[in-house]
Design an enzyme around this catalytic site. Sequence first.
Site, PDB file in Angstrom:
ATOM      1  N   GLY A  16       7.069   6.000   7.916  1.00  0.00           N
ATOM      2  CA  GLY A  16       6.150   7.126   8.070  1.00  0.00           C
ATOM      3  C   GLY A  16       6.357   7.786   9.415  1.00  0.00           C
ATOM      4  N   GLU A  75      10.351   2.435  10.277  1.00  0.00           N
ATOM      5  CA  GLU A  75      11.295   3.545  10.186  1.00  0.00           C
ATOM      6  C   GLU A  75      10.447   4.800  10.272  1.00  0.00           C
ATOM      7  OE1 GLU A  75      13.230   6.587   9.532  1.00  0.00           O
ATOM      8  OE2 GLU A  75      12.604   6.104   7.505  1.00  0.00           O
ATOM      9  N   LYS A 122       0.852  -1.189   0.000  1.00  0.00           N
ATOM     10  CA  LYS A 122       0.000   0.000   0.000  1.00  0.00           C
ATOM     11  C   LYS A 122       0.890   1.243   0.000  1.00  0.00           C
ATOM     12  CE  LYS A 122      -2.277   1.927   3.578  1.00  0.00           C
ATOM     13  NZ  LYS A 122      -2.260   3.390   3.340  1.00  0.00           N
ATOM     14  N   VAL A 165       1.933   7.203  13.637  1.00  0.00           N
ATOM     15  CA  VAL A 165       1.299   6.126  12.877  1.00  0.00           C
ATOM     16  C   VAL A 165       2.077   4.817  13.051  1.00  0.00           C
ATOM     17  CG1 VAL A 165       0.662   5.327  10.566  1.00  0.00           C
ATOM     18  CG2 VAL A 165       0.292   7.715  11.214  1.00  0.00           C
ATOM     19  N   GLY A 166       3.403   4.888  13.048  1.00  0.00           N
ATOM     20  CA  GLY A 166       4.199   3.680  13.209  1.00  0.00           C
ATOM     21  C   GLY A 166       3.930   2.967  14.518  1.00  0.00           C
ATOM     22  N   GLU A 193       9.180  17.337  15.122  1.00  0.00           N
ATOM     23  CA  GLU A 193       9.427  17.173  13.690  1.00  0.00           C
ATOM     24  C   GLU A 193       8.361  17.907  12.885  1.00  0.00           C
ATOM     25  OE1 GLU A 193      10.479  13.524  10.653  1.00  0.00           O
ATOM     26  OE2 GLU A 193       8.732  13.283  11.951  1.00  0.00           O
TER      27      GLU A 193
END
Length: 485
Positions: free
Chosen positions: A227, A249, A175, A231-232, A384
Amino acid sequence: MAPIELNHFINGEWIPGEGKELVSTSPTRPSDVVASGHYATSEQVEAAITAAHEAKRHWASQPMAARADILTKAADIIRSNAEDWGRELSLEEGKTLPEGIGEVNRAAAIFDFQASEAIREAGVIYHSPRPGERIEVVRTPVGVVSMITPFNFPIAIPAWKAAPALIHGNTIVWKPAHAVPLLAVRITQALEQAGLPKGVINLVIAPSSQAEAMLVDPRIAAVTFTGSTRVGRAIASQCAAHGIPVQAEMGGKNPAIVLADANVPFAATQVLNGAFNSTGQKCTATSRVVVVKDIAEEFTEELLAQLKERRTGDPLESGISMGPMIDATSRDNALAAVDRNAGDQSRVLAGGAIPRIPGCDGGYFLEPTVVRIDSTGNELWQEELFAPVLALLVTDNDDEAFKAAAEGDYGLSAAVFTNSLNATFDSLDHLDVGILHVNSETAGADPHVPFGGAGASGLGPKEQGRAAREFFTHTTTLYLGRQPR
């Protein structure tokens, strides 16, 4: 050019999506449609998983040399299309044309490197304490891998996940980020043309709501993700409940440290490259720089002087240093962060506004921005932004510089500019990062060495190089004995 039709690749066939309309537009000119089609549905994602599951035994049984031959052919196809696909990449993602072409060529290099696994050692043999026996450790594929990739490197990051997964005998359900579907189609076409059997790679451009099965289906053996940290970690938590390992990552807040003995013009160039190449939209971007006060004024003047020579504009034009950001929301969020945090003892030294780019009305441009801040507590030092925004901090000495650089939760990359061996050792002692550069920019990911971070920047085994096999294979310890005669 006319929009390119987007389809999905499931069980060796290109099929249209059955979900909502999908439109990929150019961040340089948002009215320009690059590609269009329809999203995949949850049923199509399910079909992709089924195809990968049914193909895994046959693919794993192939000699590694046969798998390597396909990867090498794919690399040749990718390389032969570097100019055209690099242009499409720049149109769809916004990085400059040289960066786009370079990324396509990097993808080819990654496939070549992983293909060379076929001529490396296959396992390890140990001495046994018992007569008539030897002990081998062999590697076998994990099975079906879910691959979830971001917008910022739409062909290189998929390559450094897909190539090791495939060479070690795994099958893939992929995806990509919905903002950059075209390059996902291109790399899949290269593998198809190279002779990859049906079902081995399956491309589904789907919203997350339709792709949950990629994280929970019992036929999924592993998930590799690049990402945001938020979310990770959410993916890792969801997969953990189903016993599915995750390689993630994630984010970075990468510091550059400029010490008193640094070559100031060189350090300024490297910091600017790290901060503003790829529009600052990479996890290894230099987003903060700490300078000791002895050279702070000289460094700042040099940095700003060089920055004036860089041009922001249409990424397809020659001489352009930086293109647009990926979308308006990302740009506006970065601007809001600068506005919130530039004041009192902090001030904007350059940028901090939306430039007017002739012929690019509505493009998602942001001026390369440098903000001098007063403390490590500033949001621009801690959070970030994934944007062309560089926070600059001055400290009294080296110890304070290393301490400031170590602040925060991230630990992906760092750079130190010095001629001192002691300072190099200090950087290893004080900075918990996966990648450390001495006298070069924070960005960079060569295909033959491990890539990944510590802390909030990474989960699971490292990517790239031979380290990639740690995630995409299981080890089996084989006790090989001789029967009595």
